[in-house]
Design an enzyme around this catalytic site. Structure first.
Site, PDB file in Angstrom:
ATOM      1  N   TYR A 123      27.707  64.480  19.604  1.00 43.23           N
ATOM      2  CA  TYR A 123      29.100  64.487  19.169  1.00 43.23           C
ATOM      3  C   TYR A 123      29.814  63.144  19.218  1.00 43.23           C
ATOM      4  O   TYR A 123      30.927  63.023  18.717  1.00 43.23           O
ATOM      5  CB  TYR A 123      29.873  65.549  19.960  1.00 43.23           C
ATOM      6  CG  TYR A 123      29.393  66.943  19.614  1.00 43.23           C
ATOM      7  CD1 TYR A 123      29.795  67.549  18.435  1.00 43.23           C
ATOM      8  CD2 TYR A 123      28.486  67.610  20.426  1.00 43.23           C
ATOM      9  CE1 TYR A 123      29.339  68.810  18.080  1.00 43.23           C
ATOM     10  CE2 TYR A 123      28.016  68.867  20.087  1.00 43.23           C
ATOM     11  CZ  TYR A 123      28.435  69.465  18.910  1.00 43.23           C
ATOM     12  OH  TYR A 123      27.964  70.696  18.559  1.00 43.23           O
ATOM     13  N   PHE A 409      33.596  77.859  26.993  1.00 40.70           N
ATOM     14  CA  PHE A 409      34.174  78.660  25.903  1.00 40.70           C
ATOM     15  C   PHE A 409      33.282  78.610  24.684  1.00 40.70           C
ATOM     16  O   PHE A 409      32.392  77.782  24.592  1.00 40.70           O
ATOM     17  CB  PHE A 409      35.585  78.169  25.554  1.00 40.70           C
ATOM     18  CG  PHE A 409      35.697  76.700  25.306  1.00 40.70           C
ATOM     19  CD1 PHE A 409      35.475  76.170  24.030  1.00 40.70           C
ATOM     20  CD2 PHE A 409      36.023  75.815  26.324  1.00 40.70           C
ATOM     21  CE1 PHE A 409      35.577  74.807  23.780  1.00 40.70           C
ATOM     22  CE2 PHE A 409      36.138  74.455  26.090  1.00 40.70           C
ATOM     23  CZ  PHE A 409      35.911  73.938  24.833  1.00 40.70           C
TER      24      PHE A 409
END
Length: 409
Positions: A123, A409
């Site tokens: 990322y 999450f």
């Protein structure tokens, strides 16, 4: 096929999620876990890429509210469930989803995007920097003793059903959020995430247990944990696995740690994710016997540099011009003048000469106050253009407590 992402429809969830599971090894999640994520999913914020009728790329973005230095709670996109089918790699699918997603986040007016990475190497090229770390440890309670502050004996501990006690635990958690950057202000439904406890994932441990810390009838802390009974020829050798905990003051926190470290028939306490500066490290008699380690946790991306830097506080006065590079989100590129301090800040475009040069990735790493600009400069990732600017700005970006993400999450 086309690599152009589109919004996920509710009727497509099962196939979409099945592709996500396949990309992560093909082991189906527990039905209750899968059902919870479907309930929490915001379908207009979830996208995919299809090859015919088959989903081959997935990505979502929860609408979060994240605590930042100074206690402000900032709208944030929680990037999640990103995958590309093994049969469709190197076709630009991930890049197309990241492009669509960051464009959407900007349009939604959310200045930050955050994620937890299965592979951290991925990322950085999309502008994400590692902004928080999680501490892991195993406390050898046969050799380690705790020194607790005065008043610890005044805290009353009470065993409670984790589900029935969720309201009391959430009330404590909500008070802690503005105190530490990186925490998520849990919205309705998210209180169920820390309670996830699939039987097939316990590895021989007990169902989740809960203890509440009380003072004068008020709940001032909680701990959720599990116990794994084990025996050897010499006797009991069980372990306590700390799932989640929070306390409103040092005395309540010490009472909880003392309890966890003194449960009968156990010889160790396993800590899976706690703040890098967590108090237990200063309660134990021998830190080496705890084997602490750090791991990257929350990756942070500034989607709107000016808005994001204006929304946090700074621990010292700062007046600096930042030359920001951001090839993936070019609207952030250029010079920004940041003026601020403990009471707030402004950050606007300027034509003035730059004091520091860095990319949006470094800003993401430093944003929550846990990574210093001086350490990034030592790696060649921040350049000082005006003598003295690096030290002063690094001090301002820091914060008194380490940032921490309480759950995934």
């Amino acid at each position: 096929m086309t690599t152009e992402p589109r919004v996920l429809g509710p009727a497509e969830w099962d196939d979409w999620y099945g592709n996500l599971e396949l990309a992560f090894g093909g082991v189906p999640e527990a039905p209750e876990e899968r059902a919870l994520w479907r309930e929490l999913a915001e379908f207009d914020r979830f996208i995919g890429v299809w090859d015919g009728e088959r989903p081959v790329g997935t990505a979502g973005a929860f609408s979060f509210r994240l605590s930042v230095p100074g206690g402000a709670i900032v709208p944030t996109a929680g990037v999640t469930m990103v995958s590309v089918a093994a049969t469709h790699r190197r076709r630009g699918i991930l890049t197309s989803m990241m492009r669509r997603q960051l464009d959407d986040v900007r349009a939604w007016g959310e200045p930050l995007a955050v994620l937890t990475a299965s592979e951290p190497v991925i990322y950085g090229r999309f502008g994400y920097g590692v902004g928080t770390y999680a501490a892991r440890a195993t406390i050898d309670t046969t050799r380690v003793r705790l020194t607790v502050p005065e008043g610890t004996d005044d805290v009353v501990l009470r065993q409670a059903d984790p589900v029935k006690a969720v309201g009391a635990c959430e009330a404590v958690y909500a008070r802690l959020v503005p105190r530490r950057p990186g925490m998520l202000a849990r919205q309705p439904g998210w209180e169920a995430v820390p309670l996830l406890d699939p039987a097939g994932e316990r590895g021989g441990a007990s169902p989740m247990q809960c203890v509440l810390a009380e003072r004068d009838g008020e709940v001032v802390g909680f701990a959720r944990y599990a116990i794994k009974p084990e025996w050897s020829f010499a006797g009991a050798n069980g372990s306590v696995s700390v799932k989640d905990m929070g306390a409103l003051d040092p005395v309540a926190e010490a009472a909880l740690w003392r309890f966890l470290c003194s449960i009968d028939l156990t010889t160790s306490v396993r800590i899976h994710s706690r703040p890098a500066d967590d108090a237990w490290q200063h309660l134990v008699s021998d830190i080496r016997r705890c084997e602490p380690t750090l791991r990257d946790s929350l990756h942070v991306r500034l989607v709107d540099v000016g808005a994001a830097l204006s929304l946090r506080a700074y621990q010292a006065p700062v007046d600096v011009v930042l030359e920001v590079a951001d090839a993936f989100c070019p609207w952030n590129e250029g010079r920004w003048r940041l003026r601020g301090g403990p009471d707030g800040a402004t950050c606007v475009r300027t034509e003035d000469a730059a004091d520091l040069a860095l990319s949006v990735r470094e800003l993401g790493a430093a944003y929550l106050g846990g990574v210093s600009l001086t350490s990034l400069a030592a790696a060649g990732r921040v350049r000082e253009l005006r003598p003295g600017a690096l030290f002063a700005t690094s001090v301002a970006f820091g914060w008194a407590v380490a940032p921490w993400l309480p759950h995934g999450f």
